[in-house]
Design a protein around this motif. Structure first.
Motif, PDB file in Angstrom:
ATOM      1  N   SER A  12     -53.462 -33.397   9.668  1.00  0.00           N
ATOM      2  CA  SER A  12     -52.231 -33.170   8.885  1.00  0.00           C
ATOM      3  C   SER A  12     -51.413 -34.442   8.695  1.00  0.00           C
ATOM      4  N   GLU A  13     -51.994 -35.591   8.938  1.00  0.00           N
ATOM      5  CA  GLU A  13     -51.299 -36.863   8.754  1.00  0.00           C
ATOM      6  C   GLU A  13     -52.058 -37.732   7.760  1.00  0.00           C
ATOM      7  N   THR A  14     -51.289 -38.538   7.003  1.00  0.00           N
ATOM      8  CA  THR A  14     -51.896 -39.468   6.058  1.00  0.00           C
ATOM      9  C   THR A  14     -52.305 -40.735   6.798  1.00  0.00           C
ATOM     10  N   ARG A  15     -53.534 -41.116   6.659  1.00  0.00           N
ATOM     11  CA  ARG A  15     -54.052 -42.304   7.335  1.00  0.00           C
ATOM     12  C   ARG A  15     -54.775 -43.180   6.327  1.00  0.00           C
ATOM     13  N   VAL A  16     -55.004 -44.441   6.704  1.00  0.00           N
ATOM     14  CA  VAL A  16     -55.738 -45.374   5.857  1.00  0.00           C
ATOM     15  C   VAL A  16     -56.899 -45.947   6.657  1.00  0.00           C
ATOM     16  N   ALA A  17     -57.947 -46.323   5.959  1.00  0.00           N
ATOM     17  CA  ALA A  17     -59.120 -46.898   6.615  1.00  0.00           C
ATOM     18  C   ALA A  17     -59.826 -47.818   5.627  1.00  0.00           C
ATOM     19  N   LEU A  18     -60.661 -48.677   6.160  1.00  0.00           N
ATOM     20  CA  LEU A  18     -61.419 -49.615   5.338  1.00  0.00           C
ATOM     21  C   LEU A  18     -62.863 -49.140   5.244  1.00  0.00           C
ATOM     22  N   VAL A  19     -63.384 -49.087   4.013  1.00  0.00           N
ATOM     23  CA  VAL A  19     -64.762 -48.680   3.792  1.00  0.00           C
ATOM     24  C   VAL A  19     -65.431 -49.654   2.852  1.00  0.00           C
ATOM     25  N   ASN A  20     -66.764 -49.595   2.847  1.00  0.00           N
ATOM     26  CA  ASN A  20     -67.503 -50.391   1.874  1.00  0.00           C
ATOM     27  C   ASN A  20     -67.456 -49.671   0.527  1.00  0.00           C
ATOM     28  N   LYS A  21     -67.342 -50.423  -0.533  1.00  0.00           N
ATOM     29  CA  LYS A  21     -67.172 -49.823  -1.853  1.00  0.00           C
ATOM     30  C   LYS A  21     -68.337 -48.913  -2.223  1.00  0.00           C
ATOM     31  N   LYS A  22     -69.548 -49.253  -1.753  1.00  0.00           N
ATOM     32  CA  LYS A  22     -70.723 -48.455  -2.134  1.00  0.00           C
ATOM     33  C   LYS A  22     -70.731 -47.087  -1.442  1.00  0.00           C
ATOM     34  N   TRP A  23     -69.848 -46.910  -0.458  1.00  0.00           N
ATOM     35  CA  TRP A  23     -69.783 -45.626   0.217  1.00  0.00           C
ATOM     36  C   TRP A  23     -68.973 -44.594  -0.563  1.00  0.00           C
ATOM     37  N   LEU A  24     -68.210 -45.051  -1.534  1.00  0.00           N
ATOM     38  CA  LEU A  24     -67.393 -44.141  -2.338  1.00  0.00           C
ATOM     39  C   LEU A  24     -68.255 -43.372  -3.332  1.00  0.00           C
ATOM     40  N   THR A  25     -67.881 -42.130  -3.601  1.00  0.00           N
ATOM     41  CA  THR A  25     -68.535 -41.367  -4.650  1.00  0.00           C
ATOM     42  C   THR A  25     -68.088 -41.918  -6.004  1.00  0.00           C
ATOM     43  N   PRO A  26     -68.814 -41.624  -7.080  1.00  0.00           N
ATOM     44  CA  PRO A  26     -68.487 -42.204  -8.393  1.00  0.00           C
ATOM     45  C   PRO A  26     -67.031 -42.005  -8.830  1.00  0.00           C
ATOM     46  N   ARG A  41     -70.796 -50.868  15.933  1.00  0.00           N
ATOM     47  CA  ARG A  41     -71.846 -50.433  15.010  1.00  0.00           C
ATOM     48  C   ARG A  41     -71.255 -50.059  13.660  1.00  0.00           C
ATOM     49  N   PHE A  42     -70.099 -49.416  13.684  1.00  0.00           N
ATOM     50  CA  PHE A  42     -69.433 -49.055  12.433  1.00  0.00           C
ATOM     51  C   PHE A  42     -69.038 -50.315  11.660  1.00  0.00           C
ATOM     52  N   ASN A  43     -68.452 -51.292  12.368  1.00  0.00           N
ATOM     53  CA  ASN A  43     -68.015 -52.535  11.713  1.00  0.00           C
ATOM     54  C   ASN A  43     -69.195 -53.291  11.114  1.00  0.00           C
ATOM     55  N   ASP A 118     -59.453 -59.423  13.987  1.00  0.00           N
ATOM     56  CA  ASP A 118     -59.500 -58.439  15.064  1.00  0.00           C
ATOM     57  C   ASP A 118     -59.803 -57.073  14.463  1.00  0.00           C
ATOM     58  N   ASP A 119     -61.063 -56.673  14.548  1.00  0.00           N
ATOM     59  CA  ASP A 119     -61.450 -55.374  14.009  1.00  0.00           C
ATOM     60  C   ASP A 119     -61.962 -54.440  15.104  1.00  0.00           C
ATOM     61  N   SER A 120     -61.531 -54.724  16.335  1.00  0.00           N
ATOM     62  CA  SER A 120     -61.999 -53.917  17.458  1.00  0.00           C
ATOM     63  C   SER A 120     -61.481 -52.493  17.418  1.00  0.00           C
ATOM     64  N   SER A 121     -60.359 -52.293  16.725  1.00  0.00           N
ATOM     65  CA  SER A 121     -59.804 -50.933  16.617  1.00  0.00           C
ATOM     66  C   SER A 121     -59.579 -50.573  15.159  1.00  0.00           C
ATOM     67  N   LEU A 122     -60.532 -50.956  14.332  1.00  0.00           N
ATOM     68  CA  LEU A 122     -60.419 -50.722  12.894  1.00  0.00           C
ATOM     69  C   LEU A 122     -60.396 -49.223  12.603  1.00  0.00           C
ATOM     70  N   PRO A 123     -59.386 -48.753  11.860  1.00  0.00           N
ATOM     71  CA  PRO A 123     -59.332 -47.327  11.528  1.00  0.00           C
ATOM     72  C   PRO A 123     -60.551 -46.908  10.722  1.00  0.00           C
ATOM     73  N   ARG A 124     -61.013 -45.694  10.960  1.00  0.00           N
ATOM     74  CA  ARG A 124     -62.193 -45.171  10.283  1.00  0.00           C
ATOM     75  C   ARG A 124     -61.829 -43.901   9.529  1.00  0.00           C
ATOM     76  N   PRO A 125     -62.526 -43.622   8.432  1.00  0.00           N
ATOM     77  CA  PRO A 125     -62.211 -42.421   7.647  1.00  0.00           C
ATOM     78  C   PRO A 125     -62.324 -41.133   8.433  1.00  0.00           C
ATOM     79  N   ALA A 126     -63.189 -41.111   9.422  1.00  0.00           N
ATOM     80  CA  ALA A 126     -63.329 -39.904  10.227  1.00  0.00           C
ATOM     81  C   ALA A 126     -64.082 -40.250  11.487  1.00  0.00           C
ATOM     82  N   LYS A 127     -63.936 -39.426  12.471  1.00  0.00           N
ATOM     83  CA  LYS A 127     -64.683 -39.619  13.703  1.00  0.00           C
ATOM     84  C   LYS A 127     -66.150 -39.287  13.458  1.00  0.00           C
TER      85      LYS A 127
END
Length: 302
Positions: A12-26, A41-43, A118-127
């Motif tokens: 129920s909270e708005t969050r932001v995360a970094l993803v690779n562009k190719k992971w996005l749907t069209p 591994r995620f990074n 420092d990307d040791s605690s990089l936010p992710r779109p989901a667990k």
């Protein structure tokens, strides 16, 4: 390599995360997230742009794309800034997405050359294990368990059917005459008996259990159960020579053919009929041998 800052809803909270562009749907309304549990591994997948896998990666809804950047270090800084303001630069470091200047917090202002990312605690779109995946997994598990139980029931039913058929197959039918057939009267009575489809099937199933090393021996053994050598001397398969009767016209011929086919599913009708022809052809010789054997036994008794 292009990186995109995405905004999504989690708990129920708005969050932001970094993803690779190719992971996005069209349409950029969803993003496929790798299921890796460790941050390293995620990074690594993020930086090298691993190809998304729809069957194993989580599909996460995205409310909007906040920024896009080709440099990983700058993308990290933009991500951190986006935690404090929604007006993150999408085109340059000088202009924000809404067209006004943005002053970044001083602790995020670093040189391109000397910055330490420092990307040791990089936010992710989901667990790695999301409610969405859990729901899908639960449904799949329920379906698998249901199918397994269904298969068990089907296998058990098939066993019961096969067992019933096996028992029925070995039951000696209540034929009104003694086998093998010895005379015309018995032959006529048997022909009337097998005119009933149910009785025909019962007799053929029983005869199909007669064994043999190959098709020839199986067919010969079936014929011997049906007709004596002495009575068989009156027949040839076509019945055109020597005043003999046509065996192919008898219902008994069909019984023998069907029984042989049940015994050997690869056998053709022609192969079976050819074996019957040879058996009938040699019936006189076998009958003579039987008579000689009987006479020899009678002489010894005297």
């Amino acid at each position: 390599m292009a990186f995109v800052g995405v905004e999504f809803i989690e708990d129920s909270e708005t969050r932001v995360a970094l993803v690779n562009k190719k992971w996005l749907t069209p349409r950029k309304t969803e993003v496929l997230c790798p299921p890796y549990k460790t941050q390293d591994r995620f990074n690594k997948a993020l930086k090298q742009g691993d190809e998304p896998c729809e069957s194993t990666w989580a599909l996460i809804s995205v409310t909007k794309c906040v920024f896009e950047c080709d440099d990983y270090g700058k993308a990290i800084n933009k991500l951190k800034i986006s935690e404090y303001t929604s007006d993150v630069q999408t085109e340059t470091e000088e202009h924000c997405s809404k067209g006004r200047r943005l002053k970044k917090p001083s602790r995020y202002v670093e040189s391109d050359e000397d910055s330490v990312i420092d990307d040791s605690s990089l936010p992710r779109p989901a667990k790695p294990s999301t409610p969405q995946l859990n729901v899908v997994s639960d449904k799949l598990l329920q379906q698998v368990l249901f199918i397994r139980e269904q298969n068990k029931e089907i296998i058990e039913q098939n066993k019961q059917i096969l067992e019933a058929l096996r028992k029925e197959k070995y039951v000696i039918p209540n034929v009104p005459v003694s086998l093998p057939i010895k005379n015309n009267e018995d032959l006529h009575e048997l022909s009337a008996y097998v005119s009933s489809e149910r009785k025909f099937d019962g007799l053929t199933r029983y005869l199909s259990t007669v064994g043999g090393a190959n098709l020839v021996s199986k067919v010969n053994n079936i014929i011997k159960r049906c007709i004596t050598n002495k009575f068989a001397t009156q027949f040839s398969f076509r019945g055109k020579r020597g005043g003999k009767r046509a065996f192919e016209d008898l219902p008994l011929k069909n019984v023998i053919v069907c029984a042989a086919k049940l015994s050997d599913s690869t056998a053709t009708e022609k192969e079976i009929e050819d074996i019957i022809k040879v058996w009938l052809k040699h019936a006189p010789q076998r009958n003579k041998a039987e008579e000689k054997s009987r006479n020899g036994g009678e002489n010894q008794e005297r």
